[in-house]
Enzyme design. Structure first.
Site, PDB file in Angstrom:
ATOM      1  N   GLU A 397      -0.976   3.637  -4.971  1.00 42.06           N
ATOM      2  CA  GLU A 397      -0.830   4.291  -3.671  1.00 42.06           C
ATOM      3  C   GLU A 397      -1.215   5.767  -3.698  1.00 42.06           C
ATOM      4  OE1 GLU A 397       1.717   0.638  -3.494  1.00 42.06           O
ATOM      5  OE2 GLU A 397       1.391   2.246  -4.977  1.00 42.06           O
ATOM      6  N   HIS A 464      12.177  -3.311   0.369  1.00 41.54           N
ATOM      7  CA  HIS A 464      11.232  -3.734   1.403  1.00 41.54           C
ATOM      8  C   HIS A 464      11.807  -3.551   2.803  1.00 41.54           C
ATOM      9  CE1 HIS A 464       9.854  -5.869  -2.209  1.00 41.54           C
ATOM     10  NE2 HIS A 464       8.667  -5.951  -1.640  1.00 41.54           N
TER      11      HIS A 464
END
Length: 658
Positions: A397, A464
């Site tokens: 990322e 998440h």
């Protein structure tokens, strides 16, 4: 030291000498000024000039180069006016950052230089993005980026090399191995003989170059650049050199053994090359003396110009107005009929229409290509736009965010999909330290949208389910968008992509397939900083955003006796406080609902601002409602207790009865 002239003519041999001499003389002058207190800090590149000069002279003027703070020779080789450099180091207006950043922490599109930030690693990924833009534009160019041996231990280094290798990007990764990371010697930094050997693990070519031999540096880099322009691919270069002065002058060099200093002093790149040129009758001592006199005069003239410049002045309005790049919002109304579609479909539709509208737009993310992303938002995109524009990325990322920044620098737009908003923590550094600050620092835009599938209520557990908008609303330079309805999501996403500033675009995944709405079929935009008044009433103001809006609607429908204004913020930065103030002045009561944990969230700031602006209108204490101060739990019962929906109902009733 052995020099091989090859096919270089005398003029080029002299140019390389002058190229090294000029930064050396500037440095010697700066060290005097530092001792006199006329500049605040200095990172010396004495002894390393051959690398900066040799690499820069091997590149074309239109090719980007990303230096560090020991690469003065890059700036002088690109012929930046010296008075501007000197003003930069003194924090003057004529510098490249108008006093907002120091030393070599700046860039300039005019000279195709992109300066470093102190968090060294991200600039390697930025080079990837610049090279990717060149590759997609079929421009036969090379991008060069510098780093030290110390920064090769950072994750960004490895991520950037991996991306460049997978995508065959024409990047020269230049490691200046100068023996020490501040005071830490190389044997305490890595456990391989040569850093160049790391290229093998990434399927890349590498070279080891004598960084103190100007002819070897220039000739080898020039040869490699010509080859990379013909067949794009990355190259890892390890320049063996030494740092003859401290990390910065205050550090000194007491930690370096005297014998080691003496050994490298004999390898001085300028003294040895000068002797060679004299012995070969390529230059005379008289010419050298004249060159030094001319450079000295140039330095003194430009120093006077910089010293004569007035100190930079502070202007609050100007400072605040230059945090963001100017954005001339264009409101585009829909002209077609409405379709009742899901939230997820609205996002996909807006993204697709933006891809058609902006040929320079690139989408990057994990599994977004043929697979269509874990939420299938980009499903079918590769057949329409190709894999060059819809790019699967490695799991890295940080470097992908930096790559997006590089695309923006080189004239393109980027949308990065975080597979889950939680994973943005792995890309946090370049977002908050590079994208957010770049315009304020040197007037460069960061035309990047980070899509953030977020939120709880779906049993996804601690990694998440976060809704982490408060990480970014605190950071000046970022914009934060958080829609609750499909039509808003599409229109605001289109605006985010048009906006040349970095935008964090939050998409609650619990709404993706549960919320439907009437959405115009064609392309349209909605403005940032405009809240939506969903319901009107006179007794209480309810403020929320994202999934919280739907919880608030459900509770208000359950209790029709509550006569409330319901304000959907839609964007959190910029934040429409005028709508909130107007409502509170009417109702006298305020409750703010957020899904994020309560402490440090956006509700706290809204509460504080209302207290400051509307205190005399309040008939009750302001209520804030948020999730429990725990990570997001997995089990349904635990998650229901964690989320604020039930507590909101209770708090709303209490406030109504106050």
């Amino acid at each position: 030291m052995r020099y091989h002239i090859g096919d270089l003519d005398h003029q080029k041999l002299r140019d390389l000498y002058v190229g090294m001499l000029k930064p050396r003389m500037i440095e010697e002058k700066m060290l005097i000024l530092l001792r006199q207190g006329k500049i605040s800090k200095w990172f010396s590149g004495i002894g390393q000039e051959a690398i900066s000069v040799g690499v820069t002279q091997a590149l074309k003027d239109e090719e980007y180069i990303l230096p560090m703070h020991r690469n003065l020779g890059v700036f002088t080789s690109r012929n930046i006016p010296l008075h501007r450099l000197f003003s930069q180091w003194q924090g003057k207006q004529s510098g490249f950052t108008q006093g907002r950043d120091r030393s070599f922490h700046f860039g300039t599109q005019e000279y195709k230089i992109v300066g470093m930030i102190s968090h060294l690693g991200p600039q390697l990924g930025v080079a990837d993005g610049i090279a990717l833009a060149d590759l997609l534009g079929r421009k036969k160019r090379v991008t060069a980026v510098f780093t030290g041996e110390g920064a090769t231990s950072e994750g960004d280094f490895h991520e950037a090399l991996n991306i460049a290798s997978v995508w065959n990007l024409p990047v020269l990764f230049c490691i200046e191995n100068n023996g020490y990371g501040l005071s830490t010697p190389t044997n305490e930094q890595y456990n391989c003989e040569h850093l160049a050997d790391r290229a093998k693990g990434y399927g890349m070519e590498s070279r080891i170059i004598d960084g103190n031999n100007i002819l070897e540096v220039f000739s080898k880099v020039d040869e490699l650049c010509k080859a990379m322009r013909k067949r794009p691919r990355p190259m890892l270069l390890e320049f063996k050199t030494f740092r003859m002065r401290g990390h910065e002058e205050a550090s000194g060099t007491k930690y370096v053994p005297d014998k080691l200093m003496a050994k490298w002093a004999k390898k001085d790149p300028i003294a040895n090359y000068e002797t060679f040129l004299l012995e070969e009758s390529i230059i005379s001592q008289e010419e050298i003396d004249k060159l030094k006199e001319e450079i000295s005069e140039e330095i003194n003239e430009n120093l006077k110009k910089a010293f004569d410049e007035a100190p930079v002045s502070s202007n609050e309005t100007k400072e605040l107005s230059e945090v963001y790049h100017k954005f001339d919002y264009q409101h585009i109304e829909s002209k077609e009929e409405l379709n009742n579609i899901r939230f997820v479909d609205a996002i996909s539709q807006g993204l697709e229409q933006s891809m058609y509208r902006h040929n320079e737009l690139i989408i990057m993310g994990q599994d977004i290509s043929d697979y269509g992303g874990v939420f299938k938002i980009t499903e079918g995109f590769t057949s329409k736009f190709g894999k060059s524009r819809v790019r699967n990325t490695p799991i890295c990322e940080s470097a992908i965010v930096s790559t997006a920044m590089g695309l923006s620098i080189n004239g393109m737009k980027a949308v990065v999909e975080m597979q889950f908003a939680d994973f943005v923590s792995s890309g946090f550094n370049p977002i908050v330290n590079y994208l957010a600050k770049v315009h304020y620092r040197w007037n460069e835009k960061a035309d990047v949208v980070i899509r953030m599938p977020c939120g709880g209520g779906v049993g996804a557990g601690p990694f998440h389910s976060q809704t982490n908008e408060a990480w970014f609303t605190k950071t000046p330079g970022l914009k934060v968008v958080y829609p609750a309805f499909p039509a808003d999501a599409k229109g605001l996403l289109n605006t985010a992509i048009n906006d040349p500033n970095p935008v964090l675009f939050f998409e609650h995944k619990g709404l993706y397939r549960s919320v439907y709405g009437d959405v115009p079929k064609d392309y349209y935009t909605l403005p940032f900083g405009k809240a939506n008044l969903l319901r009107t009433g006179n007794s209480i103001t309810v403020v929320s955003y994202g999934a919280g809006i739907h919880w608030a609607l459900e509770v208000l429908e359950k209790h029709p006796i509550i006569d409330a204004d319901l304000v959907d913020l839609r964007t959190l930065q910029p934040l429409d406080m005028d709508t909130v103030y107007s409502s509170v002045k009417k109702t006298g009561k305020l409750i703010i609902l957020q899904e994020d944990t309560l402490f440090g969230g956006i509700a706290s700031d809204i509460s504080a601002m209302v207290m400051e602006e509307c205190f005399q209108y309040l008939d009750a204490p302001i209520k804030r409602v948020g999730s429990l101060e725990t990570p997001v739990p997995f089990a349904k019962s635990l998650e229901e207790n964690y989320l604020p929906k039930q507590r909101f109902e209770s708090a709303l009733l209490d406030l109504q009865a106050y």
